[in-house]
Design a protein around this motif. Sequence first.
Motif, PDB file in Angstrom:
ATOM      1  N   LEU A  53       0.821  -1.207   0.000  1.00 29.31           N
ATOM      2  CA  LEU A  53       0.000   0.000   0.000  1.00 29.31           C
ATOM      3  C   LEU A  53       0.863   1.269   0.000  1.00 29.31           C
ATOM      4  O   LEU A  53       0.568   2.227  -0.729  1.00 29.31           O
ATOM      5  CB  LEU A  53      -0.943  -0.005   1.201  1.00 29.31           C
ATOM      6  N   VAL A  54       1.908   1.249   0.812  1.00 21.74           N
ATOM      7  CA  VAL A  54       2.799   2.413   0.860  1.00 21.74           C
ATOM      8  C   VAL A  54       3.486   2.613  -0.487  1.00 21.74           C
ATOM      9  O   VAL A  54       3.573   3.744  -1.010  1.00 21.74           O
ATOM     10  CB  VAL A  54       3.836   2.257   1.986  1.00 21.74           C
ATOM     11  N   THR A  55       3.961   1.532  -1.081  1.00 23.35           N
ATOM     12  CA  THR A  55       4.624   1.620  -2.392  1.00 23.35           C
ATOM     13  C   THR A  55       3.656   2.109  -3.460  1.00 23.35           C
ATOM     14  O   THR A  55       4.013   2.936  -4.323  1.00 23.35           O
ATOM     15  CB  THR A  55       5.195   0.247  -2.786  1.00 23.35           C
ATOM     16  N   LEU A  56       2.431   1.619  -3.406  1.00 25.34           N
ATOM     17  CA  LEU A  56       1.420   2.019  -4.379  1.00 25.34           C
ATOM     18  C   LEU A  56       1.163   3.527  -4.325  1.00 25.34           C
ATOM     19  O   LEU A  56       1.157   4.210  -5.368  1.00 25.34           O
ATOM     20  CB  LEU A  56       0.120   1.259  -4.120  1.00 25.34           C
ATOM     21  N   GLU A  57       0.970   4.056  -3.120  1.00 22.47           N
ATOM     22  CA  GLU A  57       0.689   5.483  -2.995  1.00 22.47           C
ATOM     23  C   GLU A  57       1.903   6.334  -3.379  1.00 22.47           C
ATOM     24  O   GLU A  57       1.760   7.401  -3.997  1.00 22.47           O
ATOM     25  CB  GLU A  57       0.260   5.800  -1.566  1.00 22.47           C
ATOM     26  N   THR A  58       3.080   5.850  -3.056  1.00 23.76           N
ATOM     27  CA  THR A  58       4.298   6.584  -3.440  1.00 23.76           C
ATOM     28  C   THR A  58       4.443   6.637  -4.949  1.00 23.76           C
ATOM     29  O   THR A  58       4.736   7.697  -5.529  1.00 23.76           O
ATOM     30  CB  THR A  58       5.540   5.913  -2.806  1.00 23.76           C
ATOM     31  N   LEU A  59       4.248   5.513  -5.615  1.00 25.03           N
ATOM     32  CA  LEU A  59       4.353   5.475  -7.071  1.00 25.03           C
ATOM     33  C   LEU A  59       3.271   6.341  -7.730  1.00 25.03           C
ATOM     34  O   LEU A  59       3.507   6.973  -8.765  1.00 25.03           O
ATOM     35  CB  LEU A  59       4.242   4.033  -7.576  1.00 25.03           C
ATOM     36  N   THR A  60       2.093   6.357  -7.121  1.00 23.62           N
ATOM     37  CA  THR A  60       1.011   7.180  -7.671  1.00 23.62           C
ATOM     38  C   THR A  60       1.392   8.661  -7.650  1.00 23.62           C
ATOM     39  O   THR A  60       1.155   9.394  -8.626  1.00 23.62           O
ATOM     40  CB  THR A  60      -0.286   6.955  -6.874  1.00 23.62           C
TER      41      THR A  60
END
Length: 416
Positions: A101-108
Amino acid sequence: MQVAVLGVIATVGMMFTYALPAPSLKRNHKSSTGLFARLFLFFLWLSYGFSNLLYVETTLFYGLGQNLCATLAAYMVYLTVLKRFGRPLPTPHRLFILVHLVTLETLTVLVHNAGDNFFLCQMLFLISTLIPIFAAALKMRQLMDQRSVGDKVLFCILSGAVAVLVLGGPLYMFVISVTSQYKSFITFGLAVIAMIIFMLGFVISFMHSLVIRLRKQIYRDPLTACKNRNYFYDVAPALVKRAESQDLQVCMLVCDIDHFKQINDKHGHLAGDKALNHFSQLLRSQLCGDDVLIRMGGEEFLILLIGYDIDKAAHWANALCRYVAAHPLNYKAHDIQLTASFGLLAMPPKADLFEIIGEADQALYQAKNQGRNQVVMFQSDTTQTLAACPLLSSNAAPASGQHVELAGVPASLQEK
């Protein structure tokens, strides 16, 4: 308007989960199944709400919200499957979800800051939702009961969701060209279908498991955990027919605890229940293969011996009679001697199970009349006489605690 309608549908689905029967053990992991199903509906609704921000020029919040909520909804599906089978979420999996989830939001955020971000943002959405749905399908395949139609339905739904995401997702997002208004309606329809299909599959799986559990209770004696009379009437005939179709001989052994009323009168009804349970455990410990133990009522039990000819069944019954007598019930620091009488017969081909049991009962009554603690074999001849099998009669009970050798029984039977 569409967000409100979808919210009503999600609320109805959440309320419906409360109507499902709760597990008997509140501390069981299954008790939280409904919670994660409700969270799936909530996050899916929230994801659709964020998807509409795309049409009001708030691209960053659209990407952050939709990707996060859609991924959380997908993980709720995975957790629902885990809890459905009473499995906890391992700590490494929790860490993986958090990192995901953290990686997803960072990439977004990074994709948004890079400029032309719609394509990459949609790809992040597809990949992030696919991971937990694919994991849920694999876990479902691993844990599901192959005999459960409900579990198979839920597995097919999850597998279908994986196929839709892999094949239909790119086609819908990047190939089909429609106006934003129509695309909003299509997204709304897909969200409604996802809610309905998931809840339908979840409910079918849950209810079918409940039916299986109730069916087991219908055919299970609550005191001894043996099969009961309902099983004898409903299931045993088909079991015998299947054995005959495989050219397997079937023998019937009926047995009754000797002087059971005296145990109740002398030690109380609780001791009688203990004696029934102890006796059933002794019988069950000697069964093997497809043998079936049924409590017919009171202190009378019936054993269907599948694949036994009469000689093998006679030796086994004789050994069982001795085994019961050699293992008294210890109750309140006292040994209560248990013996049993047995009536044995070989079932003729295509015999009516409900009629043939009367002949086995005749052999049992003969064993009672001849002094109990013995096996009598029904022998059908021209005069329809009953006779104690010479090998089996006069089985005196051994002393309490005495070890009994299974004399005359083949080694394969002694290992039972």
